[in-house]
Scaffold this motif. Structure first.
Motif, PDB file in Angstrom:
ATOM      1  N   UNK A 173       0.844  -1.192   0.000  1.00 34.80           N
ATOM      2  CA  UNK A 173       0.000   0.000   0.000  1.00 34.80           C
ATOM      3  C   UNK A 173       0.878   1.241   0.000  1.00 34.80           C
ATOM      4  N   UNK A 174       0.542   2.195  -0.840  1.00 32.99           N
ATOM      5  CA  UNK A 174       1.240   3.469  -0.884  1.00 32.99           C
ATOM      6  C   UNK A 174       0.650   4.379   0.195  1.00 32.99           C
ATOM      7  N   UNK A 175       1.407   4.739   1.232  1.00 31.33           N
ATOM      8  CA  UNK A 175       0.836   5.564   2.306  1.00 31.33           C
ATOM      9  C   UNK A 175       0.397   6.944   1.836  1.00 31.33           C
ATOM     10  N   UNK A 176       1.071   7.496   0.840  1.00 27.22           N
ATOM     11  CA  UNK A 176       0.663   8.808   0.321  1.00 27.22           C
ATOM     12  C   UNK A 176      -0.705   8.718  -0.347  1.00 27.22           C
ATOM     13  N   UNK A 177      -0.926   7.651  -1.099  1.00 31.36           N
ATOM     14  CA  UNK A 177      -2.234   7.467  -1.727  1.00 31.36           C
ATOM     15  C   UNK A 177      -3.309   7.225  -0.676  1.00 31.36           C
ATOM     16  N   UNK A 178      -2.949   6.555   0.414  1.00 31.97           N
ATOM     17  CA  UNK A 178      -3.926   6.247   1.455  1.00 31.97           C
ATOM     18  C   UNK A 178      -4.423   7.508   2.152  1.00 31.97           C
ATOM     19  N   UNK A 179      -3.609   8.560   2.161  1.00 30.02           N
ATOM     20  CA  UNK A 179      -4.074   9.806   2.774  1.00 30.02           C
ATOM     21  C   UNK A 179      -5.259  10.387   2.026  1.00 30.02           C
ATOM     22  N   UNK A 180      -5.292  10.149   0.723  1.00 35.65           N
ATOM     23  CA  UNK A 180      -6.477  10.473  -0.062  1.00 35.65           C
ATOM     24  C   UNK A 180      -6.807  11.951  -0.103  1.00 35.65           C
ATOM     25  N   UNK A 181      -8.094  12.217  -0.126  1.00 33.77           N
ATOM     26  CA  UNK A 181      -8.608  13.565  -0.323  1.00 33.77           C
ATOM     27  C   UNK A 181      -8.319  14.467   0.879  1.00 33.77           C
ATOM     28  N   UNK A 182      -8.013  15.729   0.583  1.00 36.72           N
ATOM     29  CA  UNK A 182      -7.884  16.751   1.621  1.00 36.72           C
ATOM     30  C   UNK A 182      -9.043  17.735   1.486  1.00 36.72           C
ATOM     31  N   UNK A 183      -9.247  18.537   2.542  1.00 37.27           N
ATOM     32  CA  UNK A 183     -10.376  19.459   2.574  1.00 37.27           C
ATOM     33  C   UNK A 183      -9.869  20.880   2.811  1.00 37.27           C
ATOM     34  N   UNK A 184     -10.326  21.790   1.974  1.00 35.79           N
ATOM     35  CA  UNK A 184      -9.899  23.187   2.073  1.00 35.79           C
ATOM     36  C   UNK A 184     -10.917  24.058   2.788  1.00 35.79           C
ATOM     37  N   UNK A 185     -12.163  23.644   2.875  1.00 41.08           N
ATOM     38  CA  UNK A 185     -13.198  24.440   3.524  1.00 41.08           C
ATOM     39  C   UNK A 185     -13.172  24.152   5.018  1.00 41.08           C
ATOM     40  N   UNK A 186     -12.304  24.882   5.734  1.00 43.38           N
ATOM     41  CA  UNK A 186     -12.110  24.621   7.168  1.00 43.38           C
ATOM     42  C   UNK A 186     -12.474  25.845   8.004  1.00 43.38           C
ATOM     43  N   UNK A 187     -13.197  26.781   7.439  1.00 42.31           N
ATOM     44  CA  UNK A 187     -13.698  27.968   8.150  1.00 42.31           C
ATOM     45  C   UNK A 187     -12.576  28.751   8.831  1.00 42.31           C
ATOM     46  N   UNK A 188     -11.411  28.769   8.188  1.00 41.94           N
ATOM     47  CA  UNK A 188     -10.303  29.534   8.732  1.00 41.94           C
ATOM     48  C   UNK A 188      -9.535  28.852   9.847  1.00 41.94           C
ATOM     49  N   UNK A 189      -9.828  27.588  10.144  1.00 40.91           N
ATOM     50  CA  UNK A 189      -9.130  26.893  11.234  1.00 40.91           C
ATOM     51  C   UNK A 189      -7.658  26.698  10.887  1.00 40.91           C
ATOM     52  N   UNK A 190      -6.768  27.098  11.773  1.00 37.14           N
ATOM     53  CA  UNK A 190      -5.332  26.919  11.530  1.00 37.14           C
ATOM     54  C   UNK A 190      -4.567  26.512  12.780  1.00 37.14           C
ATOM     55  N   UNK A 191      -5.263  25.919  13.744  1.00 32.48           N
ATOM     56  CA  UNK A 191      -4.621  25.497  14.988  1.00 32.48           C
ATOM     57  C   UNK A 191      -4.281  24.003  14.900  1.00 32.48           C
ATOM     58  N   UNK A 192      -3.757  23.467  15.997  1.00 30.92           N
ATOM     59  CA  UNK A 192      -3.290  22.084  16.028  1.00 30.92           C
ATOM     60  C   UNK A 192      -4.436  21.106  15.770  1.00 30.92           C
ATOM     61  N   UNK A 193      -4.154  20.115  14.929  1.00 30.34           N
ATOM     62  CA  UNK A 193      -5.036  18.961  14.763  1.00 30.34           C
ATOM     63  C   UNK A 193      -4.267  17.761  15.321  1.00 30.34           C
ATOM     64  N   UNK A 194      -4.802  17.135  16.346  1.00 32.63           N
ATOM     65  CA  UNK A 194      -4.129  16.023  17.008  1.00 32.63           C
ATOM     66  C   UNK A 194      -5.037  14.807  17.039  1.00 32.63           C
ATOM     67  N   UNK A 195      -4.502  13.679  16.573  1.00 33.17           N
ATOM     68  CA  UNK A 195      -5.159  12.383  16.765  1.00 33.17           C
ATOM     69  C   UNK A 195      -4.230  11.573  17.659  1.00 33.17           C
ATOM     70  N   UNK A 196      -4.703  11.220  18.852  1.00 38.87           N
ATOM     71  CA  UNK A 196      -3.826  10.534  19.795  1.00 38.87           C
ATOM     72  C   UNK A 196      -4.383   9.173  20.181  1.00 38.87           C
ATOM     73  N   UNK A 197      -3.531   8.392  20.816  1.00 36.02           N
ATOM     74  CA  UNK A 197      -3.893   7.045  21.276  1.00 36.02           C
ATOM     75  C   UNK A 197      -4.332   6.142  20.117  1.00 36.02           C
ATOM     76  N   UNK A 198      -3.613   6.215  19.007  1.00 34.14           N
ATOM     77  CA  UNK A 198      -3.863   5.327  17.869  1.00 34.14           C
ATOM     78  C   UNK A 198      -3.146   4.008  18.150  1.00 34.14           C
TER      79      UNK A 198
END
Length: 208
Positions: free
Chosen positions: A66-91
């Motif tokens: 599996x190509x990990x870059x391809x697995x990231x897939x689609x990104x989203x630009x409509x984030x209402x100006x959010x520019x702070x930390x995005x954290x996913x923990x305890x994976x």
């Protein structure tokens, strides 16, 4: 039928394609190992073990296909100006030590500072899983996750922490059961700003 492993960026394997043996050859290799440890591969309890091991390896080490870059897939630009930390923990993740081929079991914490787009949150866990399903060192896996997110998303910064127990220490050798290894990778703003690093660590260890 022989096959070839497709190599992707940040793979732990060589950049050159690796020629895979046939399934029959892989099963024969398991039979040899069973004989080497002193058991009889033809006894009732082991007669199907070679095929089971090969099927299990296809799943456990499926990250090579599996190509990990391809697995990231689609990104989203409509984030209402959010520019702070995005954290996913305890994976939760499971991997295997490339030196002894025994399990590594742990948790990953992954954060980034968006530039102008964000990822689907499940994609971050997916990238952790892909790199986990390869023979690894924890240090390399930490850097691979960080580099893949940086290259695919182009964020202002990436922070990755892995904490894991290595069965090569728990089951053999020094047998230090329960000990954890901690590794981090900081890129961009997280590397350059100690305050950002501290905030990441605080968010990771805030268990509320």
């Amino acid at each position: 039928m022989d096959a070839t492993v497709r190599q992707f960026p940040n793979s732990t394997a060589s950049d050159a394609s690796v020629e895979r043996p046939s399934r029959e050859e892989a099963e024969a290799a398991v039979r040899v190992l069973l004989r080497w440890i002193g058991d009889d591969p033809d006894r009732e309890g082991l007669v199907d073990t070679p095929s089971r091991v090969v099927r299990a390896y296809e799943e456990i080490f499926g990250g090579y296909r599996i190509d990990p870059a391809e697995a990231l897939g689609r990104t989203f630009e409509d984030v209402a100006g959010y520019n702070d930390v995005v954290l996913v923990k305890d994976i939760d993740f499971h991997s295997h030590c490339e030196h002894h081929m025994v399990p590594i079991v742990g948790k990953a914490h992954v954060a980034y500072l968006p530039h102008d787009k964000v990822l689907g949150l499940s994609k971050i866990a997916r990238v952790v899983d892909i790199f986990g399903r390869r023979l690894q060192t924890q240090e390399a896996m930490t850097q691979q996750i960080a580099d893949t997110i940086k290259d695919s998303l182009k964020p202002r910064g990436v922070a990755v922490m892995l904490e894991a127990e290595h069965m090569c220490m728990s089951m053999r050798g020094i047998r230090t059961r329960g000990s954890k290894t901690l590794t981090t990778a900081f890129l961009g703003a997280f590397r350059d700003d100690p305050v950002a690093q501290t905030r990441f660590l605080t968010m990771v260890y805030d268990r509320r």
